[in-house]
Design an enzyme around this catalytic site. Structure first.
Site, PDB file in Angstrom:
ATOM      1  N   ARG A  17      16.039   7.544 -23.680  1.00 57.64           N
ATOM      2  CA  ARG A  17      15.461   5.936 -23.635  1.00 57.64           C
ATOM      3  C   ARG A  17      14.307   5.745 -22.817  1.00 57.64           C
ATOM      4  O   ARG A  17      13.762   4.515 -22.836  1.00 57.64           O
ATOM      5  CB  ARG A  17      16.724   4.879 -23.520  1.00 57.64           C
ATOM      6  CG  ARG A  17      17.730   4.854 -24.772  1.00 57.64           C
ATOM      7  CD  ARG A  17      18.715   3.844 -24.491  1.00 57.64           C
ATOM      8  NE  ARG A  17      19.803   4.374 -23.418  1.00 57.64           N
ATOM      9  CZ  ARG A  17      20.637   3.742 -22.887  1.00 57.64           C
ATOM     10  NH1 ARG A  17      20.810   2.273 -23.260  1.00 57.64           N
ATOM     11  NH2 ARG A  17      21.515   4.043 -22.204  1.00 57.64           N
ATOM     12  N   ASP A 105      21.178   8.861 -11.565  1.00 57.81           N
ATOM     13  CA  ASP A 105      19.963   7.940 -12.079  1.00 57.81           C
ATOM     14  C   ASP A 105      20.642   6.486 -11.424  1.00 57.81           C
ATOM     15  O   ASP A 105      20.239   5.433 -12.024  1.00 57.81           O
ATOM     16  CB  ASP A 105      20.026   7.806 -13.589  1.00 57.81           C
ATOM     17  CG  ASP A 105      21.366   7.589 -14.197  1.00 57.81           C
ATOM     18  OD1 ASP A 105      22.413   7.495 -13.273  1.00 57.81           O
ATOM     19  OD2 ASP A 105      21.462   7.396 -15.314  1.00 57.81           O
ATOM     20  N   ASN A 172      33.909  -0.399 -14.957  1.00 58.78           N
ATOM     21  CA  ASN A 172      33.733   0.712 -14.445  1.00 58.78           C
ATOM     22  C   ASN A 172      32.392   1.105 -14.102  1.00 58.78           C
ATOM     23  O   ASN A 172      31.590   1.013 -15.007  1.00 58.78           O
ATOM     24  CB  ASN A 172      34.456   1.702 -15.254  1.00 58.78           C
ATOM     25  CG  ASN A 172      34.449   3.102 -15.027  1.00 58.78           C
ATOM     26  OD1 ASN A 172      34.468   3.248 -13.838  1.00 58.78           O
ATOM     27  ND2 ASN A 172      34.055   3.849 -16.105  1.00 58.78           N
ATOM     28  N   ASN A 230      17.954   3.512 -17.530  1.00 60.57           N
ATOM     29  CA  ASN A 230      17.946   3.895 -18.684  1.00 60.57           C
ATOM     30  C   ASN A 230      16.477   3.627 -19.358  1.00 60.57           C
ATOM     31  O   ASN A 230      16.072   4.521 -20.332  1.00 60.57           O
ATOM     32  CB  ASN A 230      18.920   3.409 -19.742  1.00 60.57           C
ATOM     33  CG  ASN A 230      20.522   4.067 -19.250  1.00 60.57           C
ATOM     34  OD1 ASN A 230      20.596   5.155 -19.137  1.00 60.57           O
ATOM     35  ND2 ASN A 230      21.221   3.171 -18.805  1.00 60.57           N
ATOM     36  N   ARG A 336      -9.665  10.546   4.474  1.00 54.09           N
ATOM     37  CA  ARG A 336      -8.822  11.198   3.792  1.00 54.09           C
ATOM     38  C   ARG A 336      -9.018  12.641   4.004  1.00 54.09           C
ATOM     39  O   ARG A 336      -9.925  12.993   4.992  1.00 54.09           O
ATOM     40  CB  ARG A 336      -9.574  11.129   2.530  1.00 54.09           C
ATOM     41  CG  ARG A 336     -10.842  11.504   2.046  1.00 54.09           C
ATOM     42  CD  ARG A 336     -11.398  11.282   0.611  1.00 54.09           C
ATOM     43  NE  ARG A 336     -12.850  11.765   0.346  1.00 54.09           N
ATOM     44  CZ  ARG A 336     -13.312  12.832  -0.100  1.00 54.09           C
ATOM     45  NH1 ARG A 336     -12.339  13.845  -0.495  1.00 54.09           N
ATOM     46  NH2 ARG A 336     -14.592  13.054  -0.339  1.00 54.09           N
ATOM     47  N   TYR A 369     -21.154   8.372   5.407  1.00 57.98           N
ATOM     48  CA  TYR A 369     -20.209   9.529   5.174  1.00 57.98           C
ATOM     49  C   TYR A 369     -20.590  10.748   5.923  1.00 57.98           C
ATOM     50  O   TYR A 369     -21.504  11.011   6.161  1.00 57.98           O
ATOM     51  CB  TYR A 369     -20.786   9.995   3.381  1.00 57.98           C
ATOM     52  CG  TYR A 369     -19.947  11.194   3.100  1.00 57.98           C
ATOM     53  CD1 TYR A 369     -18.384  11.034   2.945  1.00 57.98           C
ATOM     54  CD2 TYR A 369     -20.463  12.398   3.054  1.00 57.98           C
ATOM     55  CE1 TYR A 369     -17.734  12.214   2.528  1.00 57.98           C
ATOM     56  CE2 TYR A 369     -19.722  13.504   2.728  1.00 57.98           C
ATOM     57  CZ  TYR A 369     -18.387  13.381   2.704  1.00 57.98           C
ATOM     58  OH  TYR A 369     -17.546  14.464   2.277  1.00 57.98           O
ATOM     59  N   ALA A 383     -26.020   3.436  10.809  1.00 53.82           N
ATOM     60  CA  ALA A 383     -25.776   2.996   9.449  1.00 53.82           C
ATOM     61  C   ALA A 383     -26.568   4.003   8.497  1.00 53.82           C
ATOM     62  O   ALA A 383     -27.644   4.332   8.744  1.00 53.82           O
ATOM     63  CB  ALA A 383     -26.094   1.478   9.185  1.00 53.82           C
ATOM     64  N   SER A 408     -29.981   5.434  12.402  1.00 52.94           N
ATOM     65  CA  SER A 408     -29.755   4.978  11.129  1.00 52.94           C
ATOM     66  C   SER A 408     -30.478   5.777   9.978  1.00 52.94           C
ATOM     67  O   SER A 408     -31.587   6.251  10.273  1.00 52.94           O
ATOM     68  CB  SER A 408     -30.225   3.506  10.856  1.00 52.94           C
ATOM     69  OG  SER A 408     -29.313   2.633  11.978  1.00 52.94           O
ATOM     70  N   ARG A 443     -38.997  13.710  10.139  1.00 52.10           N
ATOM     71  CA  ARG A 443     -39.418  12.763   8.883  1.00 52.10           C
ATOM     72  C   ARG A 443     -40.814  13.068   8.887  1.00 52.10           C
ATOM     73  O   ARG A 443     -41.593  13.450   9.799  1.00 52.10           O
ATOM     74  CB  ARG A 443     -38.964  11.359   9.366  1.00 52.10           C
ATOM     75  CG  ARG A 443     -39.549  10.797  10.610  1.00 52.10           C
ATOM     76  CD  ARG A 443     -39.000   9.434  10.712  1.00 52.10           C
ATOM     77  NE  ARG A 443     -39.593   8.841  11.940  1.00 52.10           N
ATOM     78  CZ  ARG A 443     -39.080   8.147  12.934  1.00 52.10           C
ATOM     79  NH1 ARG A 443     -37.760   7.654  12.562  1.00 52.10           N
ATOM     80  NH2 ARG A 443     -39.558   7.636  14.015  1.00 52.10           N
TER      81      ARG A 443
END
Length: 462
Positions: A17, A105, A172, A230, A336, A369, A383, A408, A443
């Site tokens: 089910r 269950d 029961n 169920n 993470r 990142y 930044a 930055s 740069r």
């Protein structure tokens, strides 16, 4: 010596089910698989070697899930009823003492209820004690039949009950405590049901009574503990009830939870006193949160370690990572894959750390990142800084030594090392390592071409 307590957990069914390819007991509610909740409750009464899980459908997956808990397993190759399932673990469990029968269950069953079941069984000196409850509408459940003394004489299923028996509201649960020696002696007396051909454990009640043994009921007040899952609808109900229970336990232990009805906390989570959990936060898996922390609104923590005084601002995500004492994250921050933010360090808005160690007192406040990096103490990450850790084939590390300053919009092309106390000029692309106490400028020189835009657009120069 107290008698041995053994527990058989019947968990062999598929659960048609549920409309699922996955065995029913593997579905999750409250942060654990259904069968895990029952095992956890059982292990508060019985030693692992005295707990047997009867497996059948997807037995390998169920066994793998529970392997680390030390319980035993018995296999029911064909599902021929509860009596047959129990017989399958006869060689696995102790021949004497007490034997509790529970179901994989039924995740809401409390260990305290099982302990009270055992106490009632001993006090009443019963051969069998069955958990019961009284329902306003007992439709669909087996009814408990009793004699004038209040002892149980039988269990009748609804379809076989007389009109008078259908008025009984005590039902029961299917959860029993048996005298194990008597159970094993007479389990063979259970005969196949005429309609289904299966062996039903409910028949043991009448068999024991006919042999002159006492069977009693242990009624409980909270019927939700007996909820068997169920369908997906019942799964959602169990999940809500388990999470409400978990949230209440944390609040009673000294955790402030704002709008608790919106907060999701898994069963395996630990939270210290005087921590504040704001609305819509999710704390999952085996997360451990210390004292005096703040977990901001709508943050999601999974298998996170948050030490005392750390702050996770709103809408932040921490997965399989660590924040040490007084560290700060967010809002809208992400950690993470074993990221490690040391004491007093700050990871700001829209900053992501992946498999990166950020040293004590260091700061990455905005839009960065940092992947596969080791960053020393008191480093400033400007930044827009990124570590280019992936070359299309494999990942490479970046090392930024203590007290460095990364301007930055810098791009650090790994593998690369920034020396202690060095400066990276804003807008630089760094492709080779920088020595200690050095300014690195990577740069191109700016070139201004007056009138070039007008020529491109075909307009006369002004």
């Amino acid at each position: 010596m107290e008698e041995t307590i053994s527990i058989a957990i019947l968990a062999a069914g598929l659960g048609t089910r549920m409309r699922s390819k996955k065995a029913k007991v593997l579905h999750q509610a409250g942060g654990l698989a259904l069968v895990e909740h029952v095992v956890e409750a059982s292990l508060k009464l019985a030693r692992p070697e005295h707990v047997a899980v009867v497996v059948g459908h997807q037995a390998e997956q169920v066994t793998e899930l529970l392997q680390g808990r030390g319980v035993r397993f018995a296999t029911q190759t064909e599902q021929k009823g509860t009596g047959h399932a129990l017989a399958c673990c006869r060689q696995t469990l102790a021949a004497g003492g007490l034997l509790i029968v529970a179901y994989g269950d039924c995740p809401l069953l409390r260990a305290e209820t099982l302990q009270k079941l055992v106490a009632s069984h001993r006090k009443q000196q019963s051969a069998c004690t069955v958990i019961t409850t009284v329902l306003d509408d007992p439709s669909g459940y087996g009814r408990i039949l009793k004699n004038a003394a209040g002892d149980v004489t039988g269990i009748v299923e609804q379809k076989a009950a007389t009109p008078e028996q259908l008025q009984v509201r005590e039902i029961n649960s299917g959860i029993y405590c048996f005298d194990a020696e008597l159970l094993w002696r007479h389990l063979g007396d259970v005969t196949p049901n005429a309609a289904s051909g299966e062996l039903y454990l409910t028949d043991m009640v009448e068999i024991l009574v006919a042999k002159g043994y006492r069977v009693t009921a242990y009624p409980i007040e909270d019927p939700s503990e007996l909820l068997g899952i169920n369908t997906r609808v019942e799964l959602a109900v169990a999940d809500r009830l388990l999470r409400e229970r978990t949230v209440q336990e944390h609040m009673l232990a000294g955790v402030t939870i704002e709008k608790p009805e919106t907060v999701t906390i898994d069963s395996g989570v630990a939270i210290g006193q005087d921590t504040i959990i704001q609305a819509f936060a999710q704390i999952r898996g085996k997360s451990v949160i210390g004292e005096d922390c703040l977990i901001g609104a709508a943050s999601i923590l999974t298998n996170a370690t948050i030490e005392n005084g750390a702050v996770v601002e709103a809408f932040s995500v921490v997965a399989d990572s660590r924040m040490r004492k007084g560290a700060k994250l967010g809002p809208f921050g992400r950690l993470r894959m074993q990221a490690d933010v040391h004491a007093g360090a700050v990871v700001g808005n829209f900053v992501e750390l992946k498999k990166t160690e950020l040293g004590a007192g260091s700061k990455a406040q905005h839009l960065a990142y940092l992947g596969d990096s080791v960053i020393g103490e008191d480093v400033n990450i400007g930044a827009g800084t990124i570590t280019c850790n992936y070359d299309g084939m494999k990942k490479h590390p970046t090392h930024i030594r203590a007290r460095s300053f990364v301007g930055s919009n810098s791009t650090l092309v790994a593998p690369v090392e920034i020396g202690e106390g060095s400066y990276i000029a804003a807008g630089s692309v760094i492709t080779t390592s920088v020595p200690d106490d050095t300014l690195a400028v990577g740069r191109a020189r700016q070139v201004d071409k007056h009138g070039w835009p007008s020529k491109r657009r075909g307009k006369p120069q002004s």
